[in-house]
Motif scaffolding. Structure first.
Motif, short mmCIF file in Angstrom:
data_model
loop_
_atom_site.label_atom_id
_atom_site.label_comp_id
_atom_site.label_asym_id
_atom_site.label_seq_id
_atom_site.Cartn_x
_atom_site.Cartn_y
_atom_site.Cartn_z
N HIS A 9 -10.68 -0.84 16.21
CA HIS A 9 -9.78 -1.66 15.39
C HIS A 9 -10.35 -1.92 14.00
O HIS A 9 -9.63 -1.84 12.99
N SER A 10 -11.65 -2.25 13.92
CA SER A 10 -12.24 -2.60 12.62
C SER A 10 -12.15 -1.42 11.65
O SER A 10 -11.72 -1.58 10.50
N ILE A 11 -12.54 -0.25 12.12
CA ILE A 11 -12.48 0.92 11.25
C ILE A 11 -11.04 1.25 10.91
O ILE A 11 -10.71 1.59 9.76
N GLY A 12 -10.16 1.11 11.90
CA GLY A 12 -8.75 1.40 11.65
C GLY A 12 -8.14 0.50 10.60
O GLY A 12 -7.38 0.95 9.73
N VAL A 13 -8.48 -0.79 10.64
CA VAL A 13 -7.95 -1.73 9.65
C VAL A 13 -8.48 -1.38 8.25
O VAL A 13 -7.71 -1.34 7.28
N LEU A 14 -9.78 -1.10 8.14
CA LEU A 14 -10.34 -0.81 6.82
C LEU A 14 -9.77 0.49 6.26
O LEU A 14 -9.47 0.59 5.07
N ARG A 15 -9.59 1.48 7.13
CA ARG A 15 -9.00 2.73 6.66
C ARG A 15 -7.55 2.54 6.24
O ARG A 15 -7.08 3.16 5.27
N THR A 16 -6.83 1.72 6.95
CA THR A 16 -5.44 1.46 6.59
C THR A 16 -5.35 0.77 5.23
O THR A 16 -4.53 1.12 4.39
N LEU A 17 -6.23 -0.20 5.02
CA LEU A 17 -6.22 -0.92 3.73
C LEU A 17 -6.67 -0.03 2.58
O LEU A 17 -6.38 -0.32 1.42
N GLU A 18 -7.38 1.03 2.88
CA GLU A 18 -7.79 1.95 1.82
C GLU A 18 -6.56 2.65 1.23
O GLU A 18 -6.54 3.02 0.06
N ARG A 19 -5.51 2.80 2.04
CA ARG A 19 -4.31 3.49 1.58
C ARG A 19 -3.50 2.63 0.60
O ARG A 19 -3.04 3.12 -0.42
N ARG A 20 -3.35 1.36 0.95
CA ARG A 20 -2.61 0.44 0.08
C ARG A 20 -2.78 -0.97 0.64
O ARG A 20 -3.19 -1.15 1.79
N PRO A 21 -2.48 -2.00 -0.14
CA PRO A 21 -2.56 -3.37 0.37
C PRO A 21 -1.51 -3.62 1.45
O PRO A 21 -0.41 -3.05 1.41
N TYR A 22 -1.85 -4.48 2.40
CA TYR A 22 -0.92 -4.86 3.47
C TYR A 22 -0.98 -6.37 3.66
O TYR A 22 -2.02 -7.00 3.48
N ARG A 23 0.16 -6.93 4.09
CA ARG A 23 0.16 -8.30 4.60
C ARG A 23 -0.39 -8.27 6.02
O ARG A 23 -0.20 -7.28 6.74
N PRO A 24 -1.09 -9.32 6.43
CA PRO A 24 -1.65 -9.33 7.79
C PRO A 24 -0.60 -9.04 8.86
O PRO A 24 -0.89 -8.35 9.85
N SER A 25 0.62 -9.52 8.67
CA SER A 25 1.66 -9.31 9.67
C SER A 25 2.07 -7.85 9.77
O SER A 25 2.62 -7.42 10.79
N GLU A 26 1.82 -7.07 8.72
CA GLU A 26 2.19 -5.65 8.73
C GLU A 26 1.15 -4.77 9.40
O GLU A 26 1.46 -3.66 9.85
N LEU A 27 -0.09 -5.25 9.46
CA LEU A 27 -1.18 -4.41 9.96
C LEU A 27 -1.05 -4.10 11.45
O LEU A 27 -1.53 -3.07 11.92
#
Length: 372
Positions: free
Chosen positions: A119-137
């Protein structure tokens, strides 16, 4: 909103020594989130080979803990046990090097947290693409972490300085990007260190100077009691009449291989071979292989001799392909592991490696016996 990415668990590796399938992220976490890293560092600091008690003392852990970590490192080809003691293999030295290189960007605590779950790596990689609201992650991260899990991860990331809030959206910082890149480089390297373990545990440590990620383009061939001739047959298949220049370094007396590659000499192909001293002596004493050591046998052939025994084999086919073999013991050729690659950077490394031994060798004519 529904974008997904690949998570850290896509880095998987199969350990050829045990058949074990490993998640690279877990291998990294088991190392940095325990005393295993201290064991590796202790071995890197101490002169090899070293006793287990000295490793435990240097790492400031119990002998049992040291024994447990060493057992795992041995199973993965990162350490070897000898009568004289324990030592890091080329793979072990490189593992320590790539981890410490990563730790120049991220702390041990930060790397431990990042690799503790997908999960941790997945979240950081996802945020690398663009900003997200916590509810979207929750839907954007492919490992589907729960909302509380995302909250804990974001809180830790903010404390590490890897993300920042931007109007309710979580945005990766330059520090977070550097950490993610460092992790990806580490995971890529560890994957190859695991998958090429049989070769790395035999390769002389001083020769482990290749670009690790490029090993992904290398084929691994292993000779063992079940398949004793696999490396020999691969070497024979590499014989190519279209080669315009062949260079080789041989540390095993093998008449079958010698006679196969004699065809290159018969065709007039420019060839050069370095023999370690025991191989030279055996070839010179055998009437069927004396051509291997005589510079006068073929005008297009130059034999050289390294004045010591070695455990390495090199084949260079023009500048397009390289084969590097490593043996368990000098001269015996038992349990050989070899990589074959046309990767440009690995070929360049193989040529440089060959040239380093060529600089230490001397013409066989200086040692040639007077009888033929």
């Amino acid at each position: 909103m529904g974008d997904t990415i690949v998570t850290g668990n896509t880095h998987r590796a199969k350990n050829p020594l045990t058949g074990e399938k490993l998640v690279v992220r877990s291998v990294i976490n088991e190392t940095v989130d325990s005393a295993r890293l201290k064991v590796l560092q202790a071995m890197g600091d101490l002169s090899s080979p070293v006793a287990q008690t000295d490793i435990a003392q240097q790492a400031d852990i119990s002998r049992q803990a040291a024994s447990n970590h060493l057992a795992v490192l041995r199973d993965r080809g990162f350490v070897n046990n000898h009568n004289a003691g324990i030592e890091l293999t080329a793979g072990g030295l490189l593992l320590l090097d790539v981890i410490e290189s990563c730790l120049q960007t991220v702390s041990v605590e930060g790397l431990s947290f990042l690799t503790r779950s997908d999960h941790s790596i997945g979240v950081l990689r996802t945020l690398e693409r663009r900003p997200y609201r916590p509810s979207e992650l929750e839907s954007a991260v492919s490992s589907s972490p729960s909302r509380p899990t995302i909250g804990r991860i974001l809180k830790a990331f903010a404390e590490y300085g890897w993300i920042q809030d931007d109007g309710g959206q979580q945005q990766i910082t330059p520090a977070g990007t550097r950490v993610l890149n460092a992790y990806v480089d580490l995971a890529t390297a560890v994957e190859q260190l695991i998958e090429k373990a049989p070769w790395l545990q035999r390769l002389p440590t001083e020769d482990a100077t290749f670009p690790i990620p490029e090993l992904a383009d290398a084929e691994l061939i292993i000779s063992n009691p079940t398949h004793p001739s696999s490396v020999l047959w691969t070497a024979l298949k590499l014989y190519d009449r279209q080669t315009s220049r062949f260079r080789g370094f041989c540390s095993i007396f093998n008449p079958v291989l010698f006679h196969a590659y004699r065809g290159l000499l018969e065709l007039g192909i420019e060839s050069e071979a370095i023999l370690d001293l025991p191989t030279y002596v055996e070839a010179a004493e055998n009437s069927q292989t004396q051509y291997v050591v005589h510079s006068s046998a073929y005008n297009n052939y130059q034999p050289l001799v390294l004045d010591r025994a070695h455990t390495l084999g090199i084949g260079i086919y023009d500048t397009r392909k390289v084969a590097i073999a490593a043996y368990n013991e000098s001269g015996s050729g038992q349990h050989i592991a070899m990589i074959v690659s046309s990767n440009e950077r690995l070929v360049e490394w193989g040529i440089d490696l060959y040239e380093s031994y060529r600089a230490q060798a001397r013409p066989a004519s200086e040692l040639e016996p007077t009888t033929t």
